[in-house]
Design a protein around this motif. Structure first.
Motif, PDB file in Angstrom:
ATOM      1  N   MET A   1       0.841  -1.190   0.000  1.00 56.83           N
ATOM      2  CA  MET A   1       0.000   0.000   0.000  1.00 56.83           C
ATOM      3  C   MET A   1       0.884   1.251   0.000  1.00 56.83           C
ATOM      4  O   MET A   1       1.936   1.256   0.632  1.00 56.83           O
ATOM      5  N   ARG A   2       0.453   2.273  -0.739  1.00 51.88           N
ATOM      6  CA  ARG A   2       1.224   3.509  -0.780  1.00 51.88           C
ATOM      7  C   ARG A   2       0.367   4.686  -0.331  1.00 51.88           C
ATOM      8  O   ARG A   2      -0.822   4.726  -0.632  1.00 51.88           O
ATOM      9  N   THR A   3       0.969   5.591   0.430  1.00 45.87           N
ATOM     10  CA  THR A   3       0.252   6.805   0.809  1.00 45.87           C
ATOM     11  C   THR A   3       1.223   7.978   0.795  1.00 45.87           C
ATOM     12  O   THR A   3       2.403   7.795   0.458  1.00 45.87           O
ATOM     13  N   GLN A   4       0.752   9.159   1.127  1.00 44.53           N
ATOM     14  CA  GLN A   4       1.679  10.298   1.194  1.00 44.53           C
ATOM     15  C   GLN A   4       2.257  10.435   2.608  1.00 44.53           C
ATOM     16  O   GLN A   4       3.461  10.517   2.779  1.00 44.53           O
ATOM     17  N   VAL A   5       1.367  10.432   3.619  1.00 42.09           N
ATOM     18  CA  VAL A   5       1.860  10.543   5.002  1.00 42.09           C
ATOM     19  C   VAL A   5       1.351   9.350   5.830  1.00 42.09           C
ATOM     20  O   VAL A   5       0.137   9.179   5.989  1.00 42.09           O
ATOM     21  N   ALA A   6       2.261   8.518   6.313  1.00 43.88           N
ATOM     22  CA  ALA A   6       1.889   7.415   7.208  1.00 43.88           C
ATOM     23  C   ALA A   6       1.920   7.964   8.625  1.00 43.88           C
ATOM     24  O   ALA A   6       2.911   8.580   9.040  1.00 43.88           O
ATOM     25  N   ILE A   7       0.828   7.768   9.355  1.00 45.22           N
ATOM     26  CA  ILE A   7       0.722   8.329  10.708  1.00 45.22           C
ATOM     27  C   ILE A   7       0.667   7.186  11.714  1.00 45.22           C
ATOM     28  O   ILE A   7      -0.249   6.359  11.678  1.00 45.22           O
ATOM     29  N   ILE A   8       1.670   7.135  12.603  1.00 45.98           N
ATOM     30  CA  ILE A   8       1.694   6.083  13.629  1.00 45.98           C
ATOM     31  C   ILE A   8       0.981   6.641  14.854  1.00 45.98           C
ATOM     32  O   ILE A   8       1.421   7.637  15.422  1.00 45.98           O
ATOM     33  N   GLY A   9      -0.108   5.986  15.274  1.00 49.90           N
ATOM     34  CA  GLY A   9      -0.824   6.420  16.474  1.00 49.90           C
ATOM     35  C   GLY A   9      -2.125   7.126  16.133  1.00 49.90           C
ATOM     36  O   GLY A   9      -2.137   8.110  15.391  1.00 49.90           O
ATOM     37  N   GLY A  10      -3.219   6.610  16.698  1.00 51.00           N
ATOM     38  CA  GLY A  10      -4.539   7.213  16.487  1.00 51.00           C
ATOM     39  C   GLY A  10      -5.072   7.825  17.758  1.00 51.00           C
ATOM     40  O   GLY A  10      -6.213   7.641  18.137  1.00 51.00           O
ATOM     41  N   GLY A  11      -4.224   8.610  18.443  1.00 54.56           N
ATOM     42  CA  GLY A  11      -4.667   9.455  19.560  1.00 54.56           C
ATOM     43  C   GLY A  11      -5.006  10.827  18.968  1.00 54.56           C
ATOM     44  O   GLY A  11      -5.064  10.985  17.748  1.00 54.56           O
ATOM     45  N   PRO A  12      -5.199  11.822  19.843  1.00 47.70           N
ATOM     46  CA  PRO A  12      -5.568  13.148  19.334  1.00 47.70           C
ATOM     47  C   PRO A  12      -4.567  13.713  18.313  1.00 47.70           C
ATOM     48  O   PRO A  12      -4.982  14.283  17.298  1.00 47.70           O
ATOM     49  N   ALA A  13      -3.273  13.541  18.539  1.00 48.13           N
ATOM     50  CA  ALA A  13      -2.282  14.122  17.618  1.00 48.13           C
ATOM     51  C   ALA A  13      -2.403  13.489  16.230  1.00 48.13           C
ATOM     52  O   ALA A  13      -2.527  14.187  15.217  1.00 48.13           O
ATOM     53  N   GLY A  14      -2.397  12.163  16.163  1.00 46.86           N
ATOM     54  CA  GLY A  14      -2.446  11.464  14.880  1.00 46.86           C
ATOM     55  C   GLY A  14      -3.736  11.733  14.126  1.00 46.86           C
ATOM     56  O   GLY A  14      -3.732  11.954  12.909  1.00 46.86           O
ATOM     57  N   LEU A  15      -4.847  11.725  14.852  1.00 48.76           N
ATOM     58  CA  LEU A  15      -6.145  11.900  14.191  1.00 48.76           C
ATOM     59  C   LEU A  15      -6.331  13.326  13.687  1.00 48.76           C
ATOM     60  O   LEU A  15      -6.854  13.552  12.599  1.00 48.76           O
ATOM     61  N   LEU A  16      -5.898  14.297  14.497  1.00 49.84           N
ATOM     62  CA  LEU A  16      -6.038  15.702  14.076  1.00 49.84           C
ATOM     63  C   LEU A  16      -5.194  15.962  12.833  1.00 49.84           C
ATOM     64  O   LEU A  16      -5.645  16.594  11.872  1.00 49.84           O
ATOM     65  N   LEU A  17      -3.974  15.432  12.827  1.00 45.63           N
ATOM     66  CA  LEU A  17      -3.100  15.603  11.654  1.00 45.63           C
ATOM     67  C   LEU A  17      -3.731  14.931  10.429  1.00 45.63           C
ATOM     68  O   LEU A  17      -3.801  15.521   9.356  1.00 45.63           O
ATOM     69  N   SER A  18      -4.203  13.713  10.608  1.00 38.95           N
ATOM     70  CA  SER A  18      -4.792  12.972   9.493  1.00 38.95           C
ATOM     71  C   SER A  18      -5.995  13.726   8.933  1.00 38.95           C
ATOM     72  O   SER A  18      -6.163  13.866   7.722  1.00 38.95           O
ATOM     73  N   GLN A  19      -6.812  14.224   9.827  1.00 37.24           N
ATOM     74  CA  GLN A  19      -8.031  14.924   9.414  1.00 37.24           C
ATOM     75  C   GLN A  19      -7.694  16.202   8.637  1.00 37.24           C
ATOM     76  O   GLN A  19      -8.257  16.457   7.575  1.00 37.24           O
ATOM     77  N   LEU A  20      -6.732  16.998   9.141  1.00 39.88           N
ATOM     78  CA  LEU A  20      -6.349  18.241   8.446  1.00 39.88           C
ATOM     79  C   LEU A  20      -5.743  17.922   7.082  1.00 39.88           C
ATOM     80  O   LEU A  20      -6.056  18.581   6.091  1.00 39.88           O
ATOM     81  N   LEU A  21      -4.875  16.911   7.030  1.00 38.51           N
ATOM     82  CA  LEU A  21      -4.223  16.572   5.753  1.00 38.51           C
ATOM     83  C   LEU A  21      -5.253  16.078   4.739  1.00 38.51           C
ATOM     84  O   LEU A  21      -5.249  16.511   3.584  1.00 38.51           O
ATOM     85  N   ASN A  22      -6.138  15.187   5.176  1.00 40.52           N
ATOM     86  CA  ASN A  22      -7.172  14.686   4.255  1.00 40.52           C
ATOM     87  C   ASN A  22      -8.006  15.818   3.686  1.00 40.52           C
ATOM     88  O   ASN A  22      -8.306  15.842   2.495  1.00 40.52           O
ATOM     89  N   LYS A  23      -8.357  16.758   4.557  1.00 43.38           N
ATOM     90  CA  LYS A  23      -9.174  17.884   4.084  1.00 43.38           C
ATOM     91  C   LYS A  23      -8.427  18.721   3.059  1.00 43.38           C
ATOM     92  O   LYS A  23      -9.034  19.384   2.236  1.00 43.38           O
ATOM     93  N   ALA A  24      -7.078  18.703   3.148  1.00 41.53           N
ATOM     94  CA  ALA A  24      -6.266  19.478   2.199  1.00 41.53           C
ATOM     95  C   ALA A  24      -5.873  18.615   0.990  1.00 41.53           C
ATOM     96  O   ALA A  24      -5.005  19.000   0.200  1.00 41.53           O
TER      97      ALA A  24
END
Ligand code: APR
Ligand code: PHB
Length: 389
Positions: A1-24
């Motif tokens: 699988m390929r992605t742009q940003v792999a995020i380790i951890g689904g706590g507040p930091a990981g989820l907030l980053l993932s959400q902002l990046l996806n929206k962009a």
């Protein structure tokens, strides 16, 4: 699988980053060790700086927070029963939002679901590979099957006990740590809070904090020795100790009820530098821990995420690596300011087993200055409501 940003951890930091990046329009994969239910069972602090409130809104996860959260314009401080107020709006022109950080994590999961984000839960053996090469990847086992996620960048948002920070070689990493000789025993109870604002109480028996989640849900804490165990504390014993440390007005208003959660958390200050190594970027508790006095944990994760999100969008949308190059330095500058505040607030409010009468007088003098000096209250209010990003 390929992605742009792999995020380790689904706590507040990981989820907030993932959400902002996806929206962009930037693709992410979140890899979380535990189940979602486990992540959402962890009770965390409940004060959100306004900068974090705005970032959560920008991520499209602020709707319930705006509906159910309670804006607070100030807080109360008590020194051995003498009560005074810090007015955040008058002193710093800002307020905070009282809303459980666990609720924010839930809202972020719901927002991620709504946009169809990719999140792996309950994985094993998460390993970061080739972090300093142009082709970093993350491997892990999911249901016994080995998965590989290739990415441009890896965000290490896996908390204090995660694998990201230790990936950075010891020759590169520098760690700073202070352990405090006590913990906080906290309970959550379905009772009306003793006060409409938080009360931070210094007392000769030790520190206590009256916080809340809503009009019928209180979160209370007392400082305890590190040797105490939760089993040693009945609800009755907790309330008796809490009442003794609260100023008289609040003690009179205390409504007791069965605890629905009770736990002891040790207090620690910790920073690991740098926050970037090759294509790995650390954010949140993976890079730093603050003691809970002042509730900066999630707020600091949010400012890291803000800088990292800016750097990554500049890279993907503007072709510039300036924000990513500056990430560690920009994030750490603010981290150290929050460290200083959380440390100073902790030192001023707690009973230290090795303190002499002289040191206790210094705490009283600090608190008297805070009570009487508009400049001291302003310093407190600026820090408490959140330094600018
Ligand atoms: N692989 C994948 N995930 C991992 C790994 C690993 N090896 N190790 C830990 N994790 C997960 C944890 O299960 C946790 O869900 O990373 C997540 C990290 O989340 P937090 O510990 O909450 O850290 P962070 O997201 O940085 O939160 C910042 O928010 O609520 C506050 O007090 C909290 O200070 C903390 C702050
Ligand atoms: C909480 O509500 O749990 C809380 C609030 C403020 C703090 C710490 C914890 O400083």
């Amino acid at each position: 699988m390929r992605t742009q940003v792999a995020i380790i951890g689904g706590g507040p930091a990981g989820l907030l980053l993932s959400q902002l990046l996806n929206k962009a329009g930037i693709a992410t994969v979140v890899i979380e060790l535990r189940s979602r239910d486990y992540v959402l069972s962890r009770i965390r602090a409940g004060v959100i700086e306004w900068g974090a409130v705005e970032l959560i809104r920008a991520a499209g996860a602020g709707e319930r927070m705006d509906r159910e959260g309670i804006p607070h314009d100030g807080c109360r401080i008590s020194d051995n029963g003498r009560l005074f107020r810090i007015d955040f709006v008058e002193s710093a022109g800002k307020r905070v939002m009282v809303y459980g950080q666990t609720e924010i994590t839930k809202d972020l999961y719901d927002a991620q679901d709504a946009i169809g984000a990719t999140i792996f839960h309950e994985v094993d053996g998460v390993t970061l590979n080739d972090v300093v090469s142009p082709t970093p990847s993350v491997t892990f086992l999911k249901d016994g099957v080995r998965q590989t996620v290739e990415a441009d960048f890896i965000a290490g948002c896996d908390g204090f006990h995660g694998v990201s920070r230790p990936t950075i070689p010891l020759s590169v990493r520098r760690e700073y740590e202070k352990i405090y000789p006590f913990g906080w025993l906290g309970i959550l109870t379905r009772t009306p809070p003793v006060s409409d604002e938080l009360i931070y109480a210094r007392h000769e028996r030790g520190f206590a904090l009256a916080s809340m989640r809503n009009a019928n849900l209180s979160r209370y804490y007392v400082q305890v020795p590190l040797t105490d165990r939760v089993e040693d504390w009945s609800d009755e014993a907790f309330f008796e100790e809490f009442r003794a440390r609260m100023p008289a007005e609040a003690a009179r208003r205390l409504v007791t009820g069965p605890s629905i959660e009770k736990s002891i958390a040790p207090l620690r200050s910790f920073v690991s530098e740098p926050m970037r190594w090759g294509h790995l970027y650390l954010a949140g508790d993976a890079a730093h821990i603050v003691p809970p006095t002042g509730a900066k944990g999630l707020n600091l994760a949010a400012s890291d995420v803000h800088y990292l999100y800016e750097g990554l969008s500049e890279w993907y949308h503007g072709g510039s690596n300036a924000g990513l190059e500056a990430y560690s330095q920009r994030a750490l500058a603010r981290v150290w300011q929050s460290m200083r505040f959380s440390w100073a607030f902790t030192m001023m409010m707690h009973r230290f087993p090795d303190h002499s009468d002289y040191e206790r007088q210094m705490q009283s003098a600090d608190l008297a200055f805070l009570e009487t000096s508009a400049s001291a209250r302003r310093v407190m209010a600026e820090n408490y409501t959140g330094l600018p990003y």
